[in-house]
Write a protein that holds these residues in place. Structure first.
Motif, PDB file in Angstrom:
ATOM      1  N   GLU A  31       0.837  -1.194   0.000  1.00  0.00           N
ATOM      2  CA  GLU A  31       0.000   0.000   0.000  1.00  0.00           C
ATOM      3  C   GLU A  31       0.881   1.257   0.000  1.00  0.00           C
ATOM      4  O   GLU A  31       1.954   1.274   0.615  1.00  0.00           O
ATOM      5  N   ALA A  32       0.433   2.307  -0.689  1.00  0.00           N
ATOM      6  CA  ALA A  32       1.208   3.547  -0.795  1.00  0.00           C
ATOM      7  C   ALA A  32       1.456   4.188   0.570  1.00  0.00           C
ATOM      8  O   ALA A  32       2.501   4.814   0.786  1.00  0.00           O
ATOM      9  N   TRP A  33       0.540   4.046   1.489  1.00  0.00           N
ATOM     10  CA  TRP A  33       0.646   4.669   2.797  1.00  0.00           C
ATOM     11  C   TRP A  33       1.547   3.896   3.766  1.00  0.00           C
ATOM     12  O   TRP A  33       1.882   4.381   4.844  1.00  0.00           O
ATOM     13  N   PHE A  34       1.945   2.680   3.382  1.00  0.00           N
ATOM     14  CA  PHE A  34       2.684   1.805   4.301  1.00  0.00           C
ATOM     15  C   PHE A  34       4.122   2.281   4.486  1.00  0.00           C
ATOM     16  O   PHE A  34       4.830   2.554   3.531  1.00  0.00           O
ATOM     17  N   ASN A  35       4.568   2.343   5.735  1.00  0.00           N
ATOM     18  CA  ASN A  35       5.938   2.723   6.082  1.00  0.00           C
ATOM     19  C   ASN A  35       6.838   1.501   5.918  1.00  0.00           C
ATOM     20  O   ASN A  35       6.806   0.579   6.733  1.00  0.00           O
ATOM     21  N   GLN A  36       7.659   1.501   4.876  1.00  0.00           N
ATOM     22  CA  GLN A  36       8.496   0.345   4.550  1.00  0.00           C
ATOM     23  C   GLN A  36       9.517   0.011   5.643  1.00  0.00           C
ATOM     24  O   GLN A  36      10.034  -1.101   5.683  1.00  0.00           O
ATOM     25  N   VAL A  74       3.047   5.779   6.899  1.00  0.00           N
ATOM     26  CA  VAL A  74       4.105   6.778   6.788  1.00  0.00           C
ATOM     27  C   VAL A  74       3.625   8.012   7.543  1.00  0.00           C
ATOM     28  O   VAL A  74       2.485   8.454   7.344  1.00  0.00           O
ATOM     29  N   PRO A  75       4.462   8.573   8.407  1.00  0.00           N
ATOM     30  CA  PRO A  75       4.039   9.775   9.142  1.00  0.00           C
ATOM     31  C   PRO A  75       3.690  10.906   8.185  1.00  0.00           C
ATOM     32  O   PRO A  75       4.387  11.140   7.203  1.00  0.00           O
ATOM     33  N   GLN A  76       2.604  11.590   8.477  1.00  0.00           N
ATOM     34  CA  GLN A  76       2.164  12.714   7.651  1.00  0.00           C
ATOM     35  C   GLN A  76       2.643  14.023   8.281  1.00  0.00           C
ATOM     36  O   GLN A  76       2.533  14.209   9.477  1.00  0.00           O
ATOM     37  N   ASN A  77       3.199  14.891   7.444  1.00  0.00           N
ATOM     38  CA  ASN A  77       3.600  16.218   7.925  1.00  0.00           C
ATOM     39  C   ASN A  77       2.371  17.083   8.066  1.00  0.00           C
ATOM     40  O   ASN A  77       1.546  17.159   7.161  1.00  0.00           O
ATOM     41  N   VAL A  78       2.242  17.703   9.209  1.00  0.00           N
ATOM     42  CA  VAL A  78       1.062  18.534   9.471  1.00  0.00           C
ATOM     43  C   VAL A  78       1.394  19.970   9.253  1.00  0.00           C
ATOM     44  O   VAL A  78       2.390  20.471   9.503  1.00  0.00           O
TER      45      VAL A  78
END
Length: 78
Positions: A31-36, A74-78
């Motif tokens: 998945e694109a959102w997955f933190n490898q 993956v952490p999102q920058n806020v």
């Protein structure tokens, strides 16, 4: 249908069980959102949930996908 091998289910997987766990893990990790960087933790989680009795493939996939989005995104920058 997946079958367990006696009480060894906690340490041994049949080929079908291993394929199920692997396929779910691969789907999540692609998945694109997955933190490898969290692959091994995610794999451990999928295995752990299977060993705890979550053996229905659809339910296992749903549970692990929800948990992975929460724990291994993956952490999102806020």
């Amino acid at each position: 249908m997946l079958a367990f091998v006696d009480s060894d289910r906690f340490s041994h997987f049949t080929p079908d069980e291993l394929k199920l766990v692997r396929d779910i893990y691969l789907e999540i990790s692609n998945e694109a959102w997955f933190n490898q960087e969290r692959k091994s933790e995610c794999a451990s989680y999928v295995i752990h949930m299977y060993q705890r009795g979550m053996v229905d493939p659809i339910k296992l996939k749903r549970l692990c996908m929800i948990a992975a989005r929460d724990k291994y995104s993956v952490p999102q920058n806020v």
